[in-house]
Structure formats: structure tokens, C-alpha cells
Design a protein around this motif. Structure first.
Motif, short mmCIF file in Angstrom:
data_model
loop_
_atom_site.label_atom_id
_atom_site.label_comp_id
_atom_site.label_asym_id
_atom_site.label_seq_id
_atom_site.Cartn_x
_atom_site.Cartn_y
_atom_site.Cartn_z
N ILE A 195 0.84 -1.22 0.06
CA ILE A 195 -0.14 0.04 -0.24
C ILE A 195 0.85 1.25 0.10
N HIS A 196 0.67 2.08 -0.84
CA HIS A 196 1.19 3.51 -1.08
C HIS A 196 0.13 4.39 -0.35
N ASN A 197 0.44 5.08 0.52
CA ASN A 197 -0.68 6.07 1.20
C ASN A 197 0.37 7.71 1.27
N ARG A 198 -0.33 8.69 0.63
CA ARG A 198 0.11 9.93 0.76
C ARG A 198 -1.06 10.84 1.03
N GLU A 199 -1.12 11.29 2.07
CA GLU A 199 -2.11 12.48 2.64
C GLU A 199 -3.61 11.80 2.37
N ALA A 200 -3.78 10.50 2.58
CA ALA A 200 -5.05 9.90 2.24
C ALA A 200 -5.33 8.62 3.26
N THR A 201 -5.05 8.77 4.44
CA THR A 201 -5.03 7.72 5.50
C THR A 201 -6.29 7.01 5.67
N GLN A 202 -7.30 8.08 5.92
CA GLN A 202 -8.53 7.51 6.31
C GLN A 202 -9.28 6.87 5.20
N ASP A 203 -9.05 7.50 3.81
CA ASP A 203 -9.79 6.79 2.81
C ASP A 203 -9.07 5.29 2.29
N ILE A 204 -7.75 5.25 2.54
CA ILE A 204 -7.09 3.80 2.44
C ILE A 204 -7.62 3.00 3.60
N VAL A 205 -7.79 3.60 4.84
CA VAL A 205 -8.29 2.45 5.97
C VAL A 205 -9.91 2.02 5.48
N ASP A 206 -10.40 2.89 4.87
CA ASP A 206 -12.21 2.60 4.76
C ASP A 206 -11.87 1.72 3.58
N ILE A 207 -11.23 1.84 2.54
CA ILE A 207 -11.19 1.05 1.31
C ILE A 207 -10.61 -0.51 1.67
N LEU A 208 -10.00 -0.52 2.46
CA LEU A 208 -9.22 -1.68 2.94
C LEU A 208 -10.18 -2.66 3.77
N LYS A 209 -11.19 -1.86 4.37
CA LYS A 209 -12.20 -2.56 5.21
C LYS A 209 -13.50 -2.89 4.33
N GLU A 210 -13.64 -2.00 3.57
CA GLU A 210 -15.00 -2.26 2.79
C GLU A 210 -14.58 -3.42 1.52
N GLU A 211 -13.35 -3.33 1.22
CA GLU A 211 -12.97 -4.62 0.32
C GLU A 211 -12.34 -6.00 0.93
N GLU A 212 -12.62 -5.79 2.34
CA GLU A 212 -12.16 -6.94 3.05
C GLU A 212 -10.56 -7.32 2.63
N ALA A 213 -9.66 -6.58 2.46
CA ALA A 213 -8.53 -6.66 2.31
C ALA A 213 -7.61 -7.70 2.98
N GLY A 214 -7.94 -7.51 4.28
CA GLY A 214 -7.44 -8.36 5.36
C GLY A 214 -7.34 -9.84 4.99
N GLU A 215 -8.05 -10.06 3.97
CA GLU A 215 -8.21 -11.75 3.50
C GLU A 215 -6.77 -12.11 2.78
N VAL A 216 -6.16 -11.08 2.21
CA VAL A 216 -4.95 -11.21 1.80
C VAL A 216 -3.72 -10.59 2.59
N GLY A 217 -4.22 -9.36 3.36
CA GLY A 217 -3.07 -8.97 4.04
C GLY A 217 -1.82 -8.22 3.03
N GLY A 218 -1.08 -7.68 3.81
CA GLY A 218 0.05 -7.28 3.07
C GLY A 218 1.00 -6.07 3.71
N ILE A 219 1.26 -4.87 2.92
CA ILE A 219 2.46 -4.24 3.71
C ILE A 219 1.73 -2.61 3.74
N MET A 220 1.99 -1.94 4.64
CA MET A 220 1.90 -0.38 4.62
C MET A 220 3.15 -0.03 4.38
N HIS A 221 3.56 0.35 3.24
CA HIS A 221 4.53 0.83 2.85
C HIS A 221 5.33 2.37 3.14
N CYS A 222 6.47 2.08 3.60
CA CYS A 222 6.79 3.26 4.30
C CYS A 222 5.93 4.11 5.02
#
Length: 255
Positions: A127-154
Motif C-alpha cells: 500500500i502506497h499512502n500519501r495524505e489519504a490515510t482515512q480513505d485508505i483504511v476505509d477502502i481496505l475494510k470495505e474490500e475486506e483486504a485483510g483476507e490477503v493482508g500485506g504491507i503498509m509501505h513506508c
């Protein structure tokens, strides 16, 4: 053993001395790297480099800044390449509200499509995130991205956000900024999060750690990131190196 989970050896900045840069990394104890591709040119470069070295892997995805340029056939192309034995993740993907090239709604759409593809392929995401933290978190939750998980880069967010991401099956990756004198948030995250949830990276050629700040970053400098985390946690450097390497192998499915 050090595992640099995010390098851009496929960047033009390494065109003249790629081999020497890799040799310097090996001499500093870097045993594994993941080269990240984020558009057509860099994806091809990532796979080329990974094919040439046993200890280098590739991640492939579409950068949010360039979301407006991505076509459906590009996503299909990424899906086809994802079966390559050296491809260990999809990304980097996410949202970037700092640069103004791609409208937010298009960024979100491309982000969601890549998460869905990762779930289909059962690959972790970067995950690339620049000045978009809440939207990133919301989308990860809505898309159930935890199913694959991953990395919050830098990762540059708060400790609270880091903990929220960990609960969604994501690792927190720290880079050069953790070595910066006034970088309070990364230092707090490094000190407080369990080592079992941390990764290290350079994001080279960008975000060079102290004392080389202002110069081109390279994978050899990931050692400085690990040393800083060890200092902040009050534990041996070797423990940080071992555990973060173990973490990276786990997330990328590398035996």
C-alpha cells in the motif's frame, strides 16, 4: 540477514551501476530484496531484475498517481504476469492526494480493482499512502483486504493507525524517515509496535536515511533503518534483522 522489502532498482537512477549497487547491498548483509514495479516500464524492469538474481523478487501493481492512465488491459496484463514464480505481491497500489495528476474517484476505483485482483490471485498487497490515510483504511475494510493482508509501505502515520492496520492483517514497513531527527511518528511506531509486525525498507532511490539524506538511496542503507529500530526498542540489531527478515518471508510466502 536483512530483507529490504521495497526497492526501485528498476528506476533510471540505477541504470549505470545496478550491479555495483546490488553488490554493496550484499556486502552490508542484505540477503533479500523485492523490486517494486508500478507502471508498464517499471513492472517489466522489476521482473527482469528478479529473474537475474535468486535473492531478488518482484511486486507488480499500478501507482495511484498514474491511475488515470490505467486501462482494463493493463489490469489483465498484471494478472497474467502475477503467475510468474518471482512475483510475490501486488503493488504498489493505494491513494496519493499530494500529487494532482489523477482524480480521487479514479484512484479509488483503480485501488479497489487491484485489491479484488489480489484476492482472486491470493497475493498480498503493498500500500502506497500519501495524505489519504482515512480513505485508505476505509477502502481496505470495505474490500475486506485483510483476507490477503500485506504491507503498509513506508508508513508515516500515527501509532493508532498502525495498530488499526495490524488488526487488518497488515505489516508496518519503516524506511529512511525513522532515522530523521524530527520524525516523531515513525519513531513512536518503531518503539511501540511488536517487532513481529514490523518490516524494513529503503524505497530507494528515494527517502535516504540519515546520515546520507539528500543523496541517492540504495538497498545497502536498509541496515541504518534496522539499527535505528534496534536503538529505539533497546534490543540487539541482530534481533531486528532476524525478525524483520522472518516477517518479510512470511508475508511474501518465501520459504
Amino acid at each position: 540477514m536483512l530483507f529490504d522489502t521495497h526497492v526501485h532498482l528498476n528506476a533510471r537512477q540505477f541504470a549505470d551501476d545496478e550491479a555495483e549497487v546490488i553488490e554493496r547491498a550484499l556486502s552490508e548483509g542484505v540477503s533479500h530484496m523485492v523490486v517494486v514495479g508500478f507502471d508498464k516500464e517499471t513492472i517489466e524492469g522489476a521482473i527482469r531484475i528478479a529473474e537475474q538474481h535468486d535473492f531478488i523478487y518482484a511486486a507488480i501493481g499500478w501507482h495511484p498517481v498514474d491511475a488515470i492512465d490505467m486501462k482494463e488491459e493493463d489490469l489483465e496484463w498484471i494478472e497474467g504476469l502475477a503467475s510468474h514464480p518471482k512475483v510475490v505481491a501486488l503493488g504498489e497500489m493505494g491513494l496519493d492526494y499530494y500529487w494532482d495528476k489523477s482524480p480521487k474517484d479514479i484512484q479509488k476505483e483503480v485501488f479497489r480493482k487491484q485489491i479484488r485482483l489480489a484476492k482472486k490471485l491470493k497475493l498480498p498487497i503493498i500500500i502506497h499512502n500519501r495524505e489519504a490515510t482515512q480513505d485508505i483504511v476505509d477502502i481496505l475494510k470495505e474490500e475486506e483486504a485483510g483476507e490477503v493482508g500485506g504491507i503498509m509501505h513506508c508508513f508515516s502515520g500515527s501509532l493508532e493507525t498502525a495498530i488499526e492496520c495490524i488488526t487488518m492483517n497488515f505489516y508496518i514497513s519503516l524506511g529512511g524517515p525513522v532515522t530523521f531527527k524530527n520524525a516523531k511518528k515513525p519513531k513512536e511506531v518503531a518503539a511501540e509496535l511488536p517487532l513481529e509486525k514490523l518490516l524494513i525498507e529503503t524505497d530507494c532511490p528515494y527517502l535516504t536515511p540519515h546520515p546520507y539524506r539528500g543523496k541517492r538511496n540504495e538497498p545497502a542503507y536498509v541496515k541504518l533503518v534496522a539499527e535505528q529500530i534496534a536503538e529505539l526498542k533497546g534490543i540487539p540489531f541482530e534481533e531486528v534483522a532476524r525478525q524483520t527478515t522472518e516477517n518479510a518471508k512470511k508475508v511474501f510466502g518465501i520459504s
